[in-house]
Design an enzyme around this catalytic site. Structure first.
Site, PDB file in Angstrom:
ATOM      1  N   ARG A 402      25.271 -12.955  31.407  1.00  0.00           N
ATOM      2  CA  ARG A 402      25.614 -13.418  29.956  1.00  0.00           C
ATOM      3  C   ARG A 402      27.415 -13.286  29.856  1.00  0.00           C
ATOM      4  NH1 ARG A 402      21.471 -16.599  29.302  1.00  0.00           N
ATOM      5  NH2 ARG A 402      19.433 -15.353  28.990  1.00  0.00           N
ATOM      6  N   LYS A 438      21.022 -12.753  24.700  1.00  0.00           N
ATOM      7  CA  LYS A 438      19.239 -12.903  24.704  1.00  0.00           C
ATOM      8  C   LYS A 438      18.739 -11.614  25.094  1.00  0.00           C
ATOM      9  CE  LYS A 438      15.913 -15.685  26.682  1.00  0.00           C
ATOM     10  NZ  LYS A 438      15.812 -16.714  27.947  1.00  0.00           N
TER      11      LYS A 438
HETATM   12  N1  LIG Z   1      19.680 -11.663  40.777  1.00  0.00           N
HETATM   13  C1  LIG Z   1      20.186 -12.604  39.806  1.00  0.00           C
HETATM   14  N2  LIG Z   1      20.784 -13.833  40.583  1.00  0.00           N
HETATM   15  C2  LIG Z   1      21.348 -14.761  39.751  1.00  0.00           C
HETATM   16  N3  LIG Z   1      21.220 -14.712  38.417  1.00  0.00           N
HETATM   17  C3  LIG Z   1      20.552 -13.729  37.789  1.00  0.00           C
HETATM   18  C4  LIG Z   1      20.151 -12.570  38.383  1.00  0.00           C
HETATM   19  N4  LIG Z   1      19.397 -11.887  37.749  1.00  0.00           N
HETATM   20  C5  LIG Z   1      19.632 -12.388  36.369  1.00  0.00           C
HETATM   21  N5  LIG Z   1      20.388 -13.426  36.455  1.00  0.00           N
HETATM   22  C6  LIG Z   1      20.954 -14.454  35.405  1.00  0.00           C
HETATM   23  O1  LIG Z   1      21.062 -13.575  34.325  1.00  0.00           O
HETATM   24  C7  LIG Z   1      21.053 -14.404  33.035  1.00  0.00           C
HETATM   25  C8  LIG Z   1      20.167 -13.614  32.359  1.00  0.00           C
HETATM   26  O2  LIG Z   1      18.863 -13.366  32.494  1.00  0.00           O
HETATM   27  P1  LIG Z   1      17.659 -12.734  31.456  1.00  0.00           P
HETATM   28  O3  LIG Z   1      16.657 -12.304  32.356  1.00  0.00           O
HETATM   29  O4  LIG Z   1      18.335 -12.254  30.685  1.00  0.00           O
HETATM   30  O5  LIG Z   1      17.396 -14.267  30.954  1.00  0.00           O
HETATM   31  P2  LIG Z   1      16.394 -15.320  31.401  1.00  0.00           P
HETATM   32  O6  LIG Z   1      15.180 -15.447  30.384  1.00  0.00           O
HETATM   33  O7  LIG Z   1      16.015 -15.172  32.761  1.00  0.00           O
HETATM   34  O8  LIG Z   1      17.432 -16.477  31.507  1.00  0.00           O
HETATM   35  P3  LIG Z   1      17.492 -18.071  30.917  1.00  0.00           P
HETATM   36  O9  LIG Z   1      17.145 -17.821  29.317  1.00  0.00           O
HETATM   37  O10 LIG Z   1      18.861 -18.534  31.519  1.00  0.00           O
HETATM   38  O11 LIG Z   1      16.200 -18.696  31.539  1.00  0.00           O
HETATM   39  C9  LIG Z   1      19.860 -15.802  33.487  1.00  0.00           C
HETATM   40  O12 LIG Z   1      20.641 -16.791  33.260  1.00  0.00           O
HETATM   41  C10 LIG Z   1      19.705 -15.478  35.301  1.00  0.00           C
HETATM   42  O13 LIG Z   1      19.909 -16.387  36.034  1.00  0.00           O
END
Ligand SMILES: Nc1ncnc2c1ncn2[C@@H]1O[C@H](COP(=O)(O)OP(=O)(O)OP(=O)(O)O)[C@@H](O)[C@H]1O
Length: 491
Positions: A402, A438
């Site tokens: 984020r 978020k």
């Molecule tokens: N291991 C990872 N590799 C790449 N990106 C990650 C990883 N873990 C988390 N993220 C990224 O961190 C961001 C935040 O994740 P979070 O779980 O807070 O929301 P989310 O609901 O999964 O995300 P989104 O709303 O984008 O679908 C996401 O965009 C996700 O792609």
């Protein structure tokens, strides 16, 4: 040599010729044997001798000459003894009643033919000489043996015949029996030599093939290891390669409490990417992206960044983490030593910017990096049995992502807690304000401005900033919750 010595002492007349022949043969054979084994005990001999011994032992011709010389010496000694022995017998009439005169010397002339058979065995048994040498030399030895028997031992053999077959019943004369023995032994030994040679050639080919297969297996293993090391971080690769009892489907996971996470993206890359014929259906764009990512990867080869691990690329976003290597965990509890890896991660972020800058200069592009850094606990693991992938998960990773997605092109955005730690390393920050994240609510975030005490201050915000059109794109790309924060910030 011991057996020959005993036989010589019992059978041969003790005259000067026999003694000299025996002594010379023994001395030469001992010297040759010593010469052959010098290689095994090099410290007791001159360097030149050791080299010569090695050269002989390791060359086929050398070994062949060595074995042939030994055989010739043995055969010559035997011939000299035969001729010497024959000189001690004064020819007189022999018939069925002739008694063995114990004062006569050279009582057992057949001994020399048996000795010839021994020499034949000695010339054939060594594996090393060439088959040709094993045939020619024994043939000459047999021919000379028969010739010497006929020329010098005829009378002596007749006497031995008469003395040992007293009743004069029919018998094969010793001269023929011994010649046949020598010829048969010669033929049998040549056959044996041929079988041995074929066997040793097959063995040699098998050995070569086994060696080649072993090398191929080592090569494949080396390549596999290199692949595993490329796919997984070094400490995880060691775990997978070293743990032979590991079950195939066993999950590798590791929890960490103090990790740094970096996301770095090129927000204007998506504008640059297009699948048109002018850039070879997008291939040129991919080539450019590959060059950029490869340059970032190359930075990780630097010793100072050895504890930073590339996790993956997501499109044009580069994801890396620090503090994952358990071997570099320090016992010192001070903030500076616990979070040294986080400051190195930030250094790495600066180096990435420099690398992109230099690519921009060469390619007349204007790409900028938008980066986000966060720290905290994570869980790391390897997922998948095929194409296994090392990744990290947790809130720390989500927030780092984020920080990048809500950040500004050309800036490194961090959370308040991360900025507090980095201040210990002399980094200076500019407050950005509250950002809606978020699942986290409103987070106070900071832009990294510079590093105090650095010869050349790294003014992060003064780096080439994205044009307003790009910012609009970035705002569009960000999630609705992020957009409000971003736009309010821009205003
Ligand atoms: N291991 C990872 N590799 C790449 N990106 C990650 C990883 N873990 C988390 N993220 C990224 O961190 C961001 C935040 O994740 P979070 O779980 O807070 O929301 P989310 O609901 O999964 O995300 P989104 O709303 O984008 O679908 C996401 O965009 C996700 O792609």
């Amino acid at each position: 040599m011991v057996i020959i010595s005993i036989a010589q002492l019992i059978v041969l007349p003790r005259d000067s010729l026999s003694i000299i022949s025996f002594a010379v043969t023994m001395a030469v054979l001992i010297a040759l044997t010593l010469f052959a084994v010098i290689e095994q005990v090099p410290k007791y001999f001159l360097e030149g001798l050791v080299t010569a011994s090695k050269r002989m032992n390791h060359s086929l011709l050398g070994r062949c000459i060595f074995a042939s010389v030994c055989t010739v010496i043995l055969a010559t000694g035997n011939i000299v003894d035969t001729i010497g022995c024959s000189q001690h017998y004064h020819v007189h009439e022999v018939n069925c009643t002739t008694e063995l005169n114990m004062t006569d010397e050279c009582l057992y002339p057949s001994y020399f033919s048996h000795m010839t058979v021994m020499v034949l065995i000695a010339s054939v048994v060594p594996i090393q000489p060439l088959f040709v040498a094993k045939v020619i030399l024994p043939t000459i030895i047999v021919l000379v043996g028969i010739l010497v028997n006929v020329t010098f031992l005829w009378d002596l053999l007749v006497r031995e015949d008469v003395v040992s077959h007293r009743h004069c019943s029919s018998y094969t004369p010793a001269i023929f029996a011994l010649s046949s023995t020598m010829i048969l032994a010669h033929s049998g030994l040549i056959l044996l030599a041929r079988v041995m040679e074929v066997g040793s050639r097959v063995l040699f080919l098998w050995k070569n093939e086994a060696e080649e297969q072993r090398e191929r297996a080592c090569d494949i293993r080396r390549k596999n290891e290199a692949l595993v090391h490329n796919i997984l971080p070094p400490h995880v690769a060691v775990h997978f390669l070293g743990n032979k009892k590991r079950q195939h489907e066993e999950l590798y996971s590791q929890s960490y409490s103090e990790i740094g996470v970096l996301f770095a993206s090129m927000p204007n890359f998506s504008d640059f990417y297009s699948e048109e014929s002018v850039n070879n259906q997008g291939l040129e764009c991919l080539r450019f992206l590959n060059e950029v990512i490869s340059d970032f990867d190359a930075l990780l080869e630097l010793k100072k960044f050895q504890d930073i691990i590339k996790i993956k690329t997501i499109g044009s976003t580069y994801m890396a983490a620090s503090g994952l290597n358990p071997q570099t965990v320090t016992k010192d509890d001070s903030i500076k030593s616990r979070w040294l890896h986080l400051s190195l991660l930030v250094e790495f972020a600066f180096e990435m910017r420099k690398a992109l800058q230099s690519i921009n200069e060469q390619s007349f592009n204007h790409f900028v990096l938008k980066m986000g850094v966060n720290h905290g606990p994570i869980t790391a693991g390897v997922i998948g049995a095929r194409k296994p992938h090392y990744d990290i998960w947790g809130n720390t990773v989500n927030v780092a992502s984020r920080m990048e997605s809500t950040g500004k092109a050309g800036c490194i955005q961090v959370t308040e807690e991360t900025s507090e730690i980095l201040k210990h390393f002399g980094y200076q920050f500019e407050q950005r304000g509250l950002v809606a994240v978020k699942g986290k609510g409103q987070l106070m975030t900071y832009y990294l401005v510079s590093k105090a005490g650095d010869g050349h201050q790294q003014h992060v915000i003064s780096e080439p900033s994205a044009p307003s059109a790009e910012l609009a794109n970035i705002a569009e790309e960000a999630e609705p919750s992020d957009q409000s924060a971003l736009l309010s910030d821009e205003l």
